[in-house]
Design a protein around this motif. Sequence first.
Motif, short mmCIF file in Angstrom:
data_model
loop_
_atom_site.label_atom_id
_atom_site.label_comp_id
_atom_site.label_asym_id
_atom_site.label_seq_id
_atom_site.Cartn_x
_atom_site.Cartn_y
_atom_site.Cartn_z
N TRP A 1 0.79 -1.22 0.00
CA TRP A 1 0.00 0.00 0.00
C TRP A 1 0.83 1.28 0.00
CZ3 TRP A 1 0.02 3.63 3.99
CH2 TRP A 1 0.74 3.25 5.14
N ASN A 2 1.98 1.24 0.65
CA ASN A 2 2.76 2.48 0.76
C ASN A 2 4.05 2.45 -0.05
OD1 ASN A 2 4.41 0.80 2.24
ND2 ASN A 2 4.42 2.06 4.09
N GLY A 3 4.24 1.43 -0.83
CA GLY A 3 5.44 1.34 -1.65
C GLY A 3 6.63 0.78 -0.93
N GLY A 4 6.46 0.38 0.32
CA GLY A 4 7.58 -0.07 1.12
C GLY A 4 8.05 -1.49 0.78
N PHE A 5 7.18 -2.26 0.22
CA PHE A 5 7.53 -3.63 -0.15
C PHE A 5 7.15 -3.88 -1.60
CE2 PHE A 5 8.85 -5.31 3.87
CZ PHE A 5 8.19 -4.54 4.82
N THR A 6 8.04 -4.52 -2.32
CA THR A 6 7.78 -4.84 -3.72
C THR A 6 8.15 -6.29 -4.00
OG1 THR A 6 9.99 -4.09 -4.36
CG2 THR A 6 8.20 -2.47 -4.50
N GLY A 7 7.62 -6.81 -5.09
CA GLY A 7 7.96 -8.16 -5.50
C GLY A 7 8.01 -8.24 -7.01
N TYR A 8 8.81 -9.15 -7.52
CA TYR A 8 9.00 -9.26 -8.96
C TYR A 8 9.06 -10.72 -9.39
CZ TYR A 8 10.37 -4.38 -8.48
OH TYR A 8 10.38 -3.04 -8.19
N ALA A 9 8.56 -10.98 -10.59
CA ALA A 9 8.73 -12.29 -11.19
C ALA A 9 10.19 -12.46 -11.58
CB ALA A 9 7.84 -12.41 -12.41
N ASP A 10 10.66 -13.70 -11.55
CA ASP A 10 12.06 -13.96 -11.90
C ASP A 10 12.38 -13.50 -13.32
OD1 ASP A 10 12.36 -17.12 -10.07
OD2 ASP A 10 12.54 -15.03 -9.42
N SER A 11 11.39 -13.58 -14.21
CA SER A 11 11.61 -13.26 -15.62
C SER A 11 11.96 -11.79 -15.86
CB SER A 11 10.38 -13.63 -16.44
OG SER A 11 9.24 -12.94 -15.97
N ILE A 12 11.63 -10.92 -14.93
CA ILE A 12 11.88 -9.49 -15.13
C ILE A 12 12.72 -8.87 -14.01
CG2 ILE A 12 9.85 -9.13 -16.60
CD1 ILE A 12 9.85 -8.01 -12.96
N LYS A 13 13.08 -9.66 -13.04
CA LYS A 13 13.81 -9.15 -11.89
C LYS A 13 15.12 -8.49 -12.34
CE LYS A 13 13.14 -11.59 -8.30
NZ LYS A 13 13.18 -12.68 -7.30
N GLY B 1 -4.63 -5.45 -6.11
CA GLY B 1 -4.39 -6.66 -5.34
C GLY B 1 -2.93 -7.05 -5.38
N TRP B 2 -2.47 -7.54 -4.29
CA TRP B 2 -1.12 -8.13 -4.19
C TRP B 2 -1.15 -9.09 -3.01
CZ3 TRP B 2 3.88 -6.34 -1.61
CH2 TRP B 2 4.96 -7.07 -2.10
N ASP B 3 -0.16 -9.09 -2.19
CA ASP B 3 -0.11 -10.03 -1.07
C ASP B 3 -1.22 -9.76 -0.05
OD1 ASP B 3 3.52 -10.52 -0.78
OD2 ASP B 3 2.06 -11.08 -2.31
N ASP B 4 -1.80 -8.57 -0.09
CA ASP B 4 -2.89 -8.27 0.85
C ASP B 4 -4.13 -9.09 0.51
OD1 ASP B 4 -4.00 -5.11 -0.65
OD2 ASP B 4 -3.00 -6.84 -1.53
N LEU B 5 -4.26 -9.50 -0.75
CA LEU B 5 -5.44 -10.26 -1.18
C LEU B 5 -5.06 -11.66 -1.65
CD1 LEU B 5 -7.43 -7.57 -3.24
CD2 LEU B 5 -7.86 -8.34 -0.89
N GLY B 6 -3.92 -11.77 -2.35
CA GLY B 6 -3.56 -13.06 -2.94
C GLY B 6 -4.27 -13.31 -4.26
N TYR B 7 -5.05 -12.34 -4.70
CA TYR B 7 -5.70 -12.45 -6.00
C TYR B 7 -5.88 -11.03 -6.54
CZ TYR B 7 -9.93 -11.41 -3.27
OH TYR B 7 -10.85 -10.84 -2.43
N PHE B 8 -6.41 -10.95 -7.76
CA PHE B 8 -6.47 -9.67 -8.47
C PHE B 8 -7.94 -9.29 -8.66
CE2 PHE B 8 -2.12 -10.11 -8.59
CZ PHE B 8 -1.76 -11.33 -9.15
N GLN B 9 -8.34 -8.28 -7.90
CA GLN B 9 -9.76 -7.97 -7.73
C GLN B 9 -10.34 -7.19 -8.90
OE1 GLN B 9 -10.47 -5.83 -4.09
NE2 GLN B 9 -12.40 -6.89 -3.77
N ASN B 10 -9.56 -6.26 -9.43
CA ASN B 10 -10.01 -5.43 -10.54
C ASN B 10 -8.86 -5.26 -11.53
OD1 ASN B 10 -11.31 -4.11 -7.84
ND2 ASN B 10 -12.80 -4.19 -9.52
N TRP B 11 -9.22 -5.16 -12.81
CA TRP B 11 -8.23 -5.11 -13.88
C TRP B 11 -8.47 -3.88 -14.75
CZ3 TRP B 11 -5.14 -9.70 -15.31
CH2 TRP B 11 -5.29 -10.76 -14.39
N GLY B 12 -7.37 -3.27 -15.20
CA GLY B 12 -7.48 -2.24 -16.22
C GLY B 12 -7.72 -2.88 -17.58
N GLN B 13 -7.81 -2.04 -18.60
CA GLN B 13 -8.08 -2.55 -19.95
C GLN B 13 -6.82 -3.06 -20.64
OE1 GLN B 13 -7.54 0.60 -19.36
NE2 GLN B 13 -6.25 1.31 -21.05
#
Lengths: 109, 119
Positions: free
Chosen positions: B53-65, B99-111
Motif C-alpha cells: 500500500w505504501n510502496g515499502g515492499f515490492t515483488g518481482y517475477a524472476d523473468s523481469i527481476k 491486489g497483491w499479497d494483501d489479497l492473494g488475487y487480483f480484484q479489478n483489472w485495467g483494460q
Amino acid sequence: EIVLTQSPATLSLSPGERATLSCRASQTVSQYYLTWYQQKPGQAPRLLIYATSSRATGIPDRFSGSGSGTDFTLTISRLEPEDFAVYYCQQYGSSPKYSFGQGTKLEIK
Amino acid sequence: EVHLVESGGRLARPGGSLRLSCLASGFTFQDYGMSWVRQIPGKGLEWVSGVNWNGGFTGYADSIKGRFTISRDNAKNSLYLQMNSLRAEDTAFYYCVRGWDDLGYFQNWGQGALVTVSS
C-alpha cells in the motif's frame, strides 16, 4: 514450483448445459488462495471466484467453485450465452508466488 | 466503480526502456496493494510485479527481476512500471490490477496497455 494444469483445454457445450472446469495443482494449494477468472475476447480478465468458493461482487450464483488440496473445480450450472469465454485458475503462496493455469476455453457447441 | 486506466504502451526497441502508468479511481488507492500482470496476445497470464500500500515492499517475477521497477504515488492515485533492458519476450498486454499479497488475487483489472518490443 507449483504448476496449475487446467482441463479440458477446450470444452464445447450448449446454452443451458452444465459446465465443469478442472484446475489441478502439482502441490497443495491453500483453499484461501485459489482463484478463478473469466476472460472474453478483447477484454481484460474479470474476477469470478476467490478463496476457492466465494463469488466476487456481481457474479451470478450459477457460478460456483469447490475443491481442496490439489484439485479444484469451477462449475457453471446452466450456461448462458455470455458465459462462453476463457477461464483461468490462479494460486497464491508457493513459488512462484503467483501462478496461473493455461486456461480452459468454453465454446458454444 | 473501480477504474484502472493504463497508459504508456507503445513500440520499443530491444534494449530500450518504457514507463507504464496506471491511474486509479473509484476506491481508496492507498488502502490496497497493486500489481502488474501481463499477457502475450493469445496466450496465458503472468504476474509481473506487485507493491504494497505504501510502496515499502515490492515483488518481482524472476523473468523481469533486475530489469523492471514498480512504484506508486498515492497522492496521484497512480501506479508505475519502469521497464528497462526490454526484450522481444516482454511483448505483451500489461494490465494494472488491484491486489497483491494483501489479497492473494487480483480484484479489478485495467483494460491493458500493449507493449511491443521489436527492432
